[in-house]
Scaffold this motif. Structure first.
Motif, PDB file in Angstrom:
ATOM      1  N   PRO A   1       0.810  -1.233   0.000  1.00 15.25           N
ATOM      2  CA  PRO A   1       0.000   0.000   0.000  1.00 15.25           C
ATOM      3  C   PRO A   1       0.840   1.279   0.000  1.00 15.25           C
ATOM      4  O   PRO A   1       0.516   2.234  -0.702  1.00 15.25           O
ATOM      5  CB  PRO A   1      -0.826  -0.121   1.287  1.00 15.25           C
ATOM      6  CG  PRO A   1      -0.904  -1.600   1.545  1.00 15.25           C
ATOM      7  CD  PRO A   1       0.434  -2.129   1.104  1.00 15.25           C
ATOM      8  N   ALA A   2       1.936   1.296   0.760  1.00 12.47           N
ATOM      9  CA  ALA A   2       2.786   2.489   0.797  1.00 12.47           C
ATOM     10  C   ALA A   2       3.477   2.692  -0.556  1.00 12.47           C
ATOM     11  O   ALA A   2       3.629   3.834  -1.015  1.00 12.47           O
ATOM     12  CB  ALA A   2       3.822   2.378   1.914  1.00 12.47           C
TER      13      ALA A   2
ATOM     14  N   ASP B   1      -6.533  -1.734  -5.092  1.00  7.59           N
ATOM     15  CA  ASP B   1      -7.166  -3.048  -5.257  1.00  7.59           C
ATOM     16  C   ASP B   1      -7.077  -3.584  -6.684  1.00  7.59           C
ATOM     17  O   ASP B   1      -7.210  -4.783  -6.894  1.00  7.59           O
ATOM     18  CB  ASP B   1      -8.632  -3.010  -4.809  1.00  7.59           C
ATOM     19  CG  ASP B   1      -8.778  -2.787  -3.318  1.00  7.59           C
ATOM     20  OD1 ASP B   1      -7.769  -2.956  -2.591  1.00  7.59           O
ATOM     21  OD2 ASP B   1      -9.873  -2.440  -2.872  1.00  7.59           O
ATOM     22  N   GLU B   2      -6.859  -2.709  -7.652  1.00  6.00           N
ATOM     23  CA  GLU B   2      -6.638  -3.145  -9.035  1.00  6.00           C
ATOM     24  C   GLU B   2      -5.142  -3.248  -9.338  1.00  6.00           C
ATOM     25  O   GLU B   2      -4.703  -4.163 -10.029  1.00  6.00           O
ATOM     26  CB  GLU B   2      -7.284  -2.158 -10.017  1.00  6.00           C
ATOM     27  CG  GLU B   2      -8.793  -2.121  -9.925  1.00  6.00           C
ATOM     28  CD  GLU B   2      -9.389  -1.015 -10.773  1.00  6.00           C
ATOM     29  OE1 GLU B   2      -8.665  -0.441 -11.634  1.00  6.00           O
ATOM     30  OE2 GLU B   2     -10.581  -0.709 -10.583  1.00  6.00           O
ATOM     31  N   TRP B   3      -4.360  -2.296  -8.811  1.00  2.00           N
ATOM     32  CA  TRP B   3      -2.930  -2.236  -9.095  1.00  2.00           C
ATOM     33  C   TRP B   3      -2.168  -3.427  -8.517  1.00  2.00           C
ATOM     34  O   TRP B   3      -1.396  -4.066  -9.237  1.00  2.00           O
ATOM     35  CB  TRP B   3      -2.371  -0.923  -8.537  1.00  2.00           C
ATOM     36  CG  TRP B   3      -0.891  -0.803  -8.595  1.00  2.00           C
ATOM     37  CD1 TRP B   3      -0.145  -0.420  -9.676  1.00  2.00           C
ATOM     38  CD2 TRP B   3       0.043  -1.055  -7.543  1.00  2.00           C
ATOM     39  NE1 TRP B   3       1.188  -0.421  -9.348  1.00  2.00           N
ATOM     40  CE2 TRP B   3       1.334  -0.804  -8.044  1.00  2.00           C
ATOM     41  CE3 TRP B   3      -0.090  -1.468  -6.216  1.00  2.00           C
ATOM     42  CZ2 TRP B   3       2.482  -0.953  -7.269  1.00  2.00           C
ATOM     43  CZ3 TRP B   3       1.057  -1.613  -5.446  1.00  2.00           C
ATOM     44  CH2 TRP B   3       2.319  -1.364  -5.974  1.00  2.00           C
ATOM     45  N   TRP B   4      -2.372  -3.726  -7.238  1.00  2.00           N
ATOM     46  CA  TRP B   4      -1.557  -4.754  -6.594  1.00  2.00           C
ATOM     47  C   TRP B   4      -1.736  -6.140  -7.218  1.00  2.00           C
ATOM     48  O   TRP B   4      -0.725  -6.795  -7.516  1.00  2.00           O
ATOM     49  CB  TRP B   4      -1.795  -4.768  -5.090  1.00  2.00           C
ATOM     50  CG  TRP B   4      -0.967  -5.795  -4.387  1.00  2.00           C
ATOM     51  CD1 TRP B   4      -1.414  -6.815  -3.591  1.00  2.00           C
ATOM     52  CD2 TRP B   4       0.461  -5.940  -4.413  1.00  2.00           C
ATOM     53  NE1 TRP B   4      -0.365  -7.568  -3.140  1.00  2.00           N
ATOM     54  CE2 TRP B   4       0.802  -7.051  -3.625  1.00  2.00           C
ATOM     55  CE3 TRP B   4       1.488  -5.249  -5.046  1.00  2.00           C
ATOM     56  CZ2 TRP B   4       2.115  -7.486  -3.444  1.00  2.00           C
ATOM     57  CZ3 TRP B   4       2.799  -5.669  -4.866  1.00  2.00           C
ATOM     58  CH2 TRP B   4       3.088  -6.774  -4.076  1.00  2.00           C
TER      59      TRP B   4
END
Length: 162
Positions: free
Chosen positions: A42-43, A61-64
């Protein structure tokens, strides 16, 4: 092996040959580099979102899942720079194909040599892994300071076909 996304206007692909010109990274006083842990995601996303501010990464939630699920993602190739307060202020997210996907330094931590040290560290890591060169994509109009840094490090333009 997937190729980087196609070029936009003014995008260039730069390359560093991993030869005797490599030097050890010099980390600025008060900053340390450490490896990536899943809890850092997240960071890292927040830093990339703030630095690039172009919306292309989308929400966390889409990127990770997209990043962590990519065949080129190796958490050992994500290098984080932490300041004296324990805050993430810089990162280099690299693909296993010897490609620097993202290099980001928070605006408050710029002009201290963090980006340069991250690049030298990435170069050394890829050389240890047997790579002959490292590539990245940047935009000459949107990122002239980055282009100057990369040229200072000995990077030069190559064609998109690799």
């Amino acid at each position: 092996m997937p190729e980087p996304s196609p070029p936009a206007p003014n995008d260039v692909r730069l390359r560093k040959i991993l030869d005797e010109t490599l030097v050890p990274p010099r980390w600025p006083e008060g900053f340390v580099m450490r490896g990536f842990e899943p809890a850092d995601a997240p960071a890292l996303h927040a830093l990339l979102t703030e630095v690039f501010d172009d919306g292309t990464d989308g929400p966390f939630d889409e990127w990770w899942p997209r990043v962590s699920g990519d065949a080129e993602f190796d958490p050992a190739l994500c290098f984080l720079v932490i300041n004296g307060k324990g805050r993430l202020v810089g990162a280099s997210l690299c693909w296993a194909m010897a490609f620097v996907k993202d290099l980001a330094v928070h605006p408050e931590a710029r002009c201290r040599g963090i980006a340069e040290a991250l690049m030298w560290h990435a170069f050394a890591e890829f050389r240890e892994r047997g790579a002959a060169h490292v590539d990245l994509k940047t935009n000459t109009v949107e990122n002239p300071a980055a282009v100057r840094l990369y040229e200072r490090l000995g990077m030069f333009e190559v064609g998109w076909e690799g």
